[in-house]
Design a protein around this motif. Structure first.
Motif, PDB file in Angstrom:
ATOM      1  N   MET A   1       7.046   0.716  15.122  1.00 39.42           N
ATOM      2  CA  MET A   1       7.673   0.957  13.970  1.00 39.42           C
ATOM      3  C   MET A   1       7.538   2.694  14.030  1.00 39.42           C
ATOM      4  N   LYS A   2       7.900   2.615  12.283  1.00 37.75           N
ATOM      5  CA  LYS A   2       8.594   4.081  11.848  1.00 37.75           C
ATOM      6  C   LYS A   2       7.013   4.629  11.460  1.00 37.75           C
ATOM      7  N   THR A   3       7.208   5.704  11.672  1.00 32.81           N
ATOM      8  CA  THR A   3       6.913   7.178  10.849  1.00 32.81           C
ATOM      9  C   THR A   3       6.995   7.646   9.286  1.00 32.81           C
ATOM     10  N   ILE A   4       6.037   7.105   8.535  1.00 34.89           N
ATOM     11  CA  ILE A   4       6.016   7.252   6.955  1.00 34.89           C
ATOM     12  C   ILE A   4       5.455   8.446   6.626  1.00 34.89           C
ATOM     13  N   GLY A   5       6.256   8.740   5.322  1.00 31.42           N
ATOM     14  CA  GLY A   5       5.113  10.478   4.935  1.00 31.42           C
ATOM     15  C   GLY A   5       5.630  10.087   3.557  1.00 31.42           C
ATOM     16  N   PHE A   6       5.090  10.348   2.672  1.00 32.37           N
ATOM     17  CA  PHE A   6       4.334  10.093   1.235  1.00 32.37           C
ATOM     18  C   PHE A   6       4.370  11.611   0.664  1.00 32.37           C
ATOM     19  N   VAL A   7       5.024  12.285  -0.380  1.00 34.84           N
ATOM     20  CA  VAL A   7       5.500  13.318  -0.968  1.00 34.84           C
ATOM     21  C   VAL A   7       5.036  12.899  -2.414  1.00 34.84           C
ATOM     22  N   GLY A   8       3.746  13.614  -2.396  1.00 35.63           N
ATOM     23  CA  GLY A   8       3.152  12.802  -3.386  1.00 35.63           C
ATOM     24  C   GLY A   8       1.824  11.581  -3.114  1.00 35.63           C
ATOM     25  N   THR A   9       0.679  12.084  -3.334  1.00 36.19           N
ATOM     26  CA  THR A   9       0.021  11.274  -3.720  1.00 36.19           C
ATOM     27  C   THR A   9      -0.805  10.935  -4.526  1.00 36.19           C
ATOM     28  N   GLY A  10      -0.764   9.849  -5.322  1.00 36.74           N
ATOM     29  CA  GLY A  10      -0.858   9.375  -6.262  1.00 36.74           C
ATOM     30  C   GLY A  10      -1.194   7.872  -6.036  1.00 36.74           C
ATOM     31  N   ALA A  11      -1.224   6.802  -7.446  1.00 38.00           N
ATOM     32  CA  ALA A  11      -2.079   5.245  -7.032  1.00 38.00           C
ATOM     33  C   ALA A  11      -1.075   4.592  -6.614  1.00 38.00           C
ATOM     34  N   ILE A  12       0.371   5.037  -7.041  1.00 41.01           N
ATOM     35  CA  ILE A  12       1.474   4.070  -5.983  1.00 41.01           C
ATOM     36  C   ILE A  12       0.971   4.457  -4.486  1.00 41.01           C
ATOM     37  N   THR A  13       1.440   5.814  -3.634  1.00 44.24           N
ATOM     38  CA  THR A  13       0.719   6.108  -2.534  1.00 44.24           C
ATOM     39  C   THR A  13       0.036   5.758  -2.255  1.00 44.24           C
ATOM     40  N   GLU A  14      -1.162   5.594  -2.598  1.00 41.15           N
ATOM     41  CA  GLU A  14      -2.596   4.710  -2.369  1.00 41.15           C
ATOM     42  C   GLU A  14      -2.707   3.110  -2.373  1.00 41.15           C
ATOM     43  N   ALA A  15      -1.620   2.381  -2.531  1.00 38.27           N
ATOM     44  CA  ALA A  15      -1.790   1.268  -3.081  1.00 38.27           C
ATOM     45  C   ALA A  15      -0.823   0.905  -1.730  1.00 38.27           C
ATOM     46  N   MET A  16       0.332   1.666  -1.131  1.00 42.38           N
ATOM     47  CA  MET A  16       1.748   1.037  -0.228  1.00 42.38           C
ATOM     48  C   MET A  16       0.628   1.873   1.046  1.00 42.38           C
ATOM     49  N   VAL A  17       0.235   3.040   1.216  1.00 41.05           N
ATOM     50  CA  VAL A  17      -0.515   3.559   2.440  1.00 41.05           C
ATOM     51  C   VAL A  17      -1.814   1.426   2.377  1.00 41.05           C
ATOM     52  N   GLN A  18      -2.421   1.720   1.599  1.00 37.21           N
ATOM     53  CA  GLN A  18      -3.393   0.619   2.056  1.00 37.21           C
ATOM     54  C   GLN A  18      -2.853  -0.391   2.362  1.00 37.21           C
ATOM     55  N   GLY A  19      -1.417  -1.692   1.668  1.00 34.11           N
ATOM     56  CA  GLY A  19      -0.767  -2.415   2.621  1.00 34.11           C
ATOM     57  C   GLY A  19      -0.296  -2.331   2.881  1.00 34.11           C
ATOM     58  N   LEU A  20      -0.127  -1.071   3.883  1.00 32.40           N
ATOM     59  CA  LEU A  20       0.790  -1.035   4.706  1.00 32.40           C
ATOM     60  C   LEU A  20      -0.476  -1.100   6.702  1.00 32.40           C
ATOM     61  N   LEU A  21      -1.183  -0.187   6.504  1.00 33.58           N
ATOM     62  CA  LEU A  21      -2.188  -0.589   7.116  1.00 33.58           C
ATOM     63  C   LEU A  21      -3.423  -1.268   6.956  1.00 33.58           C
ATOM     64  N   THR A  22      -3.667  -2.098   5.666  1.00 31.20           N
ATOM     65  CA  THR A  22      -5.013  -3.226   5.474  1.00 31.20           C
ATOM     66  C   THR A  22      -4.624  -4.419   6.749  1.00 31.20           C
ATOM     67  N   GLY A  23      -5.501  -4.960   7.417  1.00 32.41           N
ATOM     68  CA  GLY A  23      -4.540  -6.470   8.450  1.00 32.41           C
ATOM     69  C   GLY A  23      -4.003  -5.672   9.806  1.00 32.41           C
ATOM     70  N   PRO A  24      -2.590  -6.266   9.785  1.00 32.15           N
ATOM     71  CA  PRO A  24      -2.160  -6.093  10.773  1.00 32.15           C
ATOM     72  C   PRO A  24      -0.847  -4.992  10.384  1.00 32.15           C
ATOM     73  N   LYS A  25      -0.729  -3.430  10.799  1.00 29.79           N
ATOM     74  CA  LYS A  25      -0.264  -2.480  10.671  1.00 29.79           C
ATOM     75  C   LYS A  25       1.216  -2.571  10.685  1.00 29.79           C
ATOM     76  N   HIS A  26       1.986  -1.915   9.977  1.00 27.78           N
ATOM     77  CA  HIS A  26       3.332  -2.127   9.444  1.00 27.78           C
ATOM     78  C   HIS A  26       4.225  -0.888  10.413  1.00 27.78           C
ATOM     79  N   VAL A  27       3.674   0.583  10.227  1.00 28.93           N
ATOM     80  CA  VAL A  27       4.168   1.866  10.765  1.00 28.93           C
ATOM     81  C   VAL A  27       2.599   2.090  11.959  1.00 28.93           C
ATOM     82  N   SER A  28       3.596   2.890  12.557  1.00 27.69           N
ATOM     83  CA  SER A  28       2.364   3.742  13.580  1.00 27.69           C
ATOM     84  C   SER A  28       2.083   4.674  13.299  1.00 27.69           C
ATOM     85  N   ALA A  29       2.670   5.787  12.108  1.00 27.66           N
ATOM     86  CA  ALA A  29       1.950   6.532  11.909  1.00 27.66           C
ATOM     87  C   ALA A  29       2.179   6.705   9.662  1.00 27.66           C
ATOM     88  N   ILE A  30       1.057   7.641   9.607  1.00 26.45           N
ATOM     89  CA  ILE A  30       1.421   7.969   7.852  1.00 26.45           C
ATOM     90  C   ILE A  30       1.378   9.445   7.575  1.00 26.45           C
TER      91      ILE A  30
END
Length: 267
Positions: A1-30
């Protein structure tokens, strides 16, 4: 699994992080930008593998995939101030931003994909338009719902225009609930009926039965029935024309043609 970084921490970032990490995780670190401290702190407190970086450059340095999730007004200043690695994967979710401008600002031999994630990715639902096609990034958004890979910028812009129908969808529900209330139905009962009705219709359209929207419209419009009457009134009184005109205008705006459209009288 990849490491993902977000430049900018708004509503879409929050939604993506929740989706990627809730339940089975799809990334190793954010890794998150510290720009919106409240959202960044909330996500870091909720998920063990989320860290808040010292600055945007630290996000870029630590990540295999970098998501640019910043406002268009500050995009150039922010991106020009960062150093990207050759071979790095960059995903831009910056609205209405020209691809060539992003490449000029990044100034590295990177893989650039543009995407339009919607808030529903938090629940791993909905579709995300992706351009150009990229198997790695498509897999990322498939984990968040469904990725629709576009073969051209025009396809991507058309889907961006279609996404502008979201508010109108809820507007129709509001107009209907207003009418019910005006005619004597308690508003809470109207909402309790209308929301599940529209949800069920959307589920029917998304079943993958192969039926076109037109076929579904005919299926629900019994000859001489009430649904047929409303659809007929909607079209005859300019409803379809109004939607087409609105989509033409928003598409022109996305493509940077809004000024010309106003001058020549086109929608």
């Amino acid at each position: 699994m990849k490491t993902i970084g977000f430049v900018g921490t708004g509503a879409i970032t929050e939604a993506m992080v929740q989706g990627l990490l809730t339940g089975p995780k799809h990334v190793s670190a954010i890794h998150l930008s510290p720009r919106n401290a409240d959202i960044a702190a909330r996500l870091a407190a909720r998920f063990d593998n989320v860290t808040v970086a010292a600055d945007n450059q630290a996000v870029v340095d630590r990540s295999n995939i970098v998501v640019l999730a910043i406002r268009p007004q500050i995009a150039e200043d922010v991106i020009r101030g960062l150093r990207f690695r050759d071979g790095q994967s960059i995903v831009s979710v910056v609205a209405t931003m020209e691809r060539q401008s992003l490449l000029d600002w990044i100034q590295a031999d990177i893989s650039l994909v543009q995407a339009i994630p919607l808030p529903f990715v938090a629940d791993r639902r909905g579709a995300t338009a992706v351009y150009p096609p990229d198997p790695e990034i498509a897999a990322l958004f498939d984990a968040l719902g469904t990725a629709v890979q576009c073969e051209s910028r025009k396809e991507y812009d058309l889907l961006a225009a279609a996404s502008a129908m979201m508010s109108t969808f809820f507007g129709v529900m509001e107009f209907t609930t207003d009418w019910l209330e005006k005619n004597g139905l308690d508003r809470s009962k109207g909402r309790a009926y209308i929301a599940p009705l529209f949800e069920s219709l959307a589920q029917r359209a998304n079943e993958g039965s192969g039926h076109s929207f037109h076929a579904l419209s005919e299926e629900f419009a019994t000859k001489g029935g009430l649904n047929e009457q409303v659809l007929s009134d909607f079209e005859e009184r300019g409803g379809r024309a109004a939607i087409v005109s609105a989509l033409d205008r928003v598409f022109a705006r996305i493509e940077g043609r809004s000024g010309n459209a106003e001058r020549d009288g086109s929608p």
